[in-house]
Design a protein around this motif. Structure first.
Motif, PDB file in Angstrom:
ATOM      1  N   LEU A   1      -1.060 -11.696   4.338  1.00 30.72           N
ATOM      2  CA  LEU A   1      -1.161 -10.498   3.521  1.00 30.72           C
ATOM      3  C   LEU A   1      -0.900  -9.420   4.758  1.00 30.72           C
ATOM      4  O   LEU A   1      -0.592  -9.857   5.927  1.00 30.72           O
ATOM      5  CB  LEU A   1      -2.869 -10.313   3.427  1.00 30.72           C
ATOM      6  N   PRO A   2      -0.789  -7.911   4.268  1.00 30.44           N
ATOM      7  CA  PRO A   2      -0.776  -7.216   5.379  1.00 30.44           C
ATOM      8  C   PRO A   2      -1.669  -7.126   6.516  1.00 30.44           C
ATOM      9  O   PRO A   2      -3.015  -7.489   6.464  1.00 30.44           O
ATOM     10  CB  PRO A   2      -0.788  -5.552   4.508  1.00 30.44           C
ATOM     11  N   PRO A   3      -1.556  -6.723   7.645  1.00 27.83           N
ATOM     12  CA  PRO A   3      -2.428  -6.718   8.665  1.00 27.83           C
ATOM     13  C   PRO A   3      -3.614  -5.845   8.581  1.00 27.83           C
ATOM     14  O   PRO A   3      -3.682  -4.895   7.688  1.00 27.83           O
ATOM     15  CB  PRO A   3      -1.882  -6.147   9.952  1.00 27.83           C
ATOM     16  N   GLY A   4      -4.977  -6.081   8.988  1.00 29.43           N
ATOM     17  CA  GLY A   4      -6.094  -5.572   8.987  1.00 29.43           C
ATOM     18  C   GLY A   4      -7.079  -6.419   8.114  1.00 29.43           C
ATOM     19  O   GLY A   4      -6.879  -7.559   7.614  1.00 29.43           O
ATOM     20  N   GLU A   5      -8.361  -5.900   8.180  1.00 29.57           N
ATOM     21  CA  GLU A   5      -9.390  -6.700   7.537  1.00 29.57           C
ATOM     22  C   GLU A   5      -9.448  -5.978   6.172  1.00 29.57           C
ATOM     23  O   GLU A   5      -9.965  -4.889   5.898  1.00 29.57           O
ATOM     24  CB  GLU A   5     -10.650  -6.440   8.520  1.00 29.57           C
ATOM     25  N   TRP A   6      -9.202  -6.965   5.225  1.00 30.81           N
ATOM     26  CA  TRP A   6      -9.238  -6.442   3.633  1.00 30.81           C
ATOM     27  C   TRP A   6     -10.662  -6.698   2.929  1.00 30.81           C
ATOM     28  O   TRP A   6     -11.375  -7.719   3.296  1.00 30.81           O
ATOM     29  CB  TRP A   6      -8.146  -7.136   2.937  1.00 30.81           C
ATOM     30  N   SER A   7     -11.026  -5.802   2.311  1.00 29.14           N
ATOM     31  CA  SER A   7     -12.460  -6.104   1.622  1.00 29.14           C
ATOM     32  C   SER A   7     -12.333  -7.163   0.715  1.00 29.14           C
ATOM     33  O   SER A   7     -11.411  -7.556   0.021  1.00 29.14           O
ATOM     34  CB  SER A   7     -12.764  -4.618   0.758  1.00 29.14           C
ATOM     35  N   LYS A   8     -13.583  -7.730   0.636  1.00 30.00           N
ATOM     36  CA  LYS A   8     -13.649  -8.918  -0.339  1.00 30.00           C
ATOM     37  C   LYS A   8     -13.954  -8.409  -1.819  1.00 30.00           C
ATOM     38  O   LYS A   8     -14.117  -9.359  -2.731  1.00 30.00           O
ATOM     39  CB  LYS A   8     -15.044  -9.713   0.048  1.00 30.00           C
ATOM     40  N   GLN A   9     -14.004  -7.114  -2.127  1.00 33.67           N
ATOM     41  CA  GLN A   9     -14.066  -6.898  -3.368  1.00 33.67           C
ATOM     42  C   GLN A   9     -12.697  -6.747  -4.023  1.00 33.67           C
ATOM     43  O   GLN A   9     -12.666  -6.250  -5.139  1.00 33.67           O
ATOM     44  CB  GLN A   9     -14.664  -5.248  -3.311  1.00 33.67           C
ATOM     45  N   GLY A  10     -11.805  -7.403  -3.500  1.00 34.70           N
ATOM     46  CA  GLY A  10     -10.426  -7.535  -4.404  1.00 34.70           C
ATOM     47  C   GLY A  10      -9.263  -6.789  -3.940  1.00 34.70           C
ATOM     48  O   GLY A  10      -9.441  -5.685  -3.213  1.00 34.70           O
ATOM     49  N   ILE A  11      -8.046  -7.402  -4.214  1.00 35.92           N
ATOM     50  CA  ILE A  11      -6.926  -6.772  -3.929  1.00 35.92           C
ATOM     51  C   ILE A  11      -5.957  -6.964  -5.228  1.00 35.92           C
ATOM     52  O   ILE A  11      -6.515  -7.342  -6.139  1.00 35.92           O
ATOM     53  CB  ILE A  11      -6.119  -7.243  -2.579  1.00 35.92           C
ATOM     54  N   ALA A  12      -5.057  -6.111  -5.329  1.00 36.22           N
ATOM     55  CA  ALA A  12      -4.015  -5.997  -6.502  1.00 36.22           C
ATOM     56  C   ALA A  12      -2.690  -6.302  -6.069  1.00 36.22           C
ATOM     57  O   ALA A  12      -2.216  -5.240  -5.245  1.00 36.22           O
ATOM     58  CB  ALA A  12      -4.522  -5.003  -7.330  1.00 36.22           C
ATOM     59  N   ILE A  13      -2.149  -7.270  -6.427  1.00 33.62           N
ATOM     60  CA  ILE A  13      -0.608  -7.631  -6.096  1.00 33.62           C
ATOM     61  C   ILE A  13       0.104  -6.939  -7.314  1.00 33.62           C
ATOM     62  O   ILE A  13       0.013  -7.554  -8.706  1.00 33.62           O
ATOM     63  CB  ILE A  13      -0.268  -8.916  -6.133  1.00 33.62           C
ATOM     64  N   VAL A  14       1.124  -6.089  -7.021  1.00 30.76           N
ATOM     65  CA  VAL A  14       2.039  -5.467  -8.080  1.00 30.76           C
ATOM     66  C   VAL A  14       3.489  -5.629  -7.652  1.00 30.76           C
ATOM     67  O   VAL A  14       3.731  -5.852  -6.741  1.00 30.76           O
ATOM     68  CB  VAL A  14       1.438  -3.999  -8.580  1.00 30.76           C
ATOM     69  N   GLU A  15       4.164  -5.140  -8.839  1.00 31.03           N
ATOM     70  CA  GLU A  15       5.824  -5.016  -8.639  1.00 31.03           C
ATOM     71  C   GLU A  15       5.904  -3.486  -8.076  1.00 31.03           C
ATOM     72  O   GLU A  15       5.665  -2.629  -8.838  1.00 31.03           O
ATOM     73  CB  GLU A  15       6.563  -5.339  -9.891  1.00 31.03           C
ATOM     74  N   ALA A  16       6.315  -3.408  -6.901  1.00 37.18           N
ATOM     75  CA  ALA A  16       6.518  -2.053  -6.377  1.00 37.18           C
ATOM     76  C   ALA A  16       7.778  -1.420  -6.635  1.00 37.18           C
ATOM     77  O   ALA A  16       8.233  -0.212  -6.435  1.00 37.18           O
ATOM     78  CB  ALA A  16       6.570  -2.159  -4.833  1.00 37.18           C
ATOM     79  N   GLY A  17       8.798  -2.244  -7.414  1.00 33.67           N
ATOM     80  CA  GLY A  17      10.111  -1.767  -7.556  1.00 33.67           C
ATOM     81  C   GLY A  17      11.281  -2.523  -6.378  1.00 33.67           C
ATOM     82  O   GLY A  17      10.847  -2.608  -5.466  1.00 33.67           O
ATOM     83  N   GLU A  18      12.386  -2.485  -7.033  1.00 33.17           N
ATOM     84  CA  GLU A  18      13.417  -2.930  -6.248  1.00 33.17           C
ATOM     85  C   GLU A  18      13.091  -4.375  -5.768  1.00 33.17           C
ATOM     86  O   GLU A  18      13.668  -4.591  -4.389  1.00 33.17           O
ATOM     87  CB  GLU A  18      13.857  -1.968  -5.019  1.00 33.17           C
TER      88      GLU A  18
END
Length: 216
Positions: free
Chosen positions: A85-102
């Motif tokens: 994952l990207p660095p940092g402390e990410w919230s347990k309330q969820g993330i979203a993986i998406v297609e950013a293009g290219e």
């Protein structure tokens, strides 16, 4: 997907043959996870984390258990692997993986449980397994609410907000919001107050007979 004590397995159902196909299982010890992550995944074996889909791969995030990795399944060869994952402390309330293009992955998320700053991070490299990430934008939302990411499609991701002062037992959903992944435009989808134990799910690609246009 099946999460066993020491391995992972995926099963594919064919709508043309009405048959199930089992992909080769993957031993957890072969996923380049450290001892802590393996222990956490073993504890969570009864729990299947939230699934994401982008560029022909399925992704599962284990943020809720403090694991800073994505588990991914490449549907071209049906093999499991992991990505950071990207660095940092990410919230347990969820993330979203998406297609950013290219060919690059994007990720939306909050950095802490109380944060109202929505971060959008994009992988520097193309491909399904990102090795480096760069911050694209941080959007400040209303600080009087707590937020939870619910789901993502190829075009939008959906999140909810609840009153920050409401107790956990009686927390009321105040609103559902969508964000256009390409334009980062925010839109209110639905607003209703009810108890938080009721779950919501996102459906896409309805038959034309049900909906006349593409909708969330």
């Amino acid at each position: 997907m099946a999460h066993c004590k020491t391995s992972l397995a995926a099963f594919i159902f064919s709508s043309s043959t009405d048959q199930w196909l089992a992909a080769p299982s993957k031993d957890l010890s072969g996923l380049a996870l450290d001892k802590h992550d393996l222990e956490e995944m073993s504890v969570a074996q009864h729990y299947i984390p939230k699934r994401h889909y982008a560029y022909g791969c399925f992704y599962w995030d284990w943020v809720q258990f403090g694991i800073k990795k994505l588990l991914l399944l490449d549907t071209t060869n049906m093999e499991f692997s992991t990505a950071d994952l990207p660095p940092g402390e990410w919230s347990k309330q969820g993330i979203a993986i998406v297609e950013a293009g290219e060919g690059r992955l994007g990720m939306f998320g909050f950095h802490s449980e109380t944060s109202s700053d929505l971060s959008y991070t994009v992988a520097r490299n193309k491909g399904e397994s990102p090795s480096q990430w760069q911050m694209e934008k941080t959007m400040s939302l209303d600080s009087g609410y707590k937020y939870c990411i619910r789901d993502a499609t190829q075009r939008y991701f959906l999140f909810t907000r609840v009153e920050a002062s409401t107790s956990l037992e009686n927390r009321l959903v105040v609103g559902y919001f969508s964000m256009d992944i390409k334009t980062l435009q925010l839109q209110r989808v639905y607003e209703k107050q009810y108890y938080s134990q009721y779950q919501s799910y996102t459906y896409i690609n309805f038959p034309p007979s049900l909906l006349s246009s593409r909708r969330i």
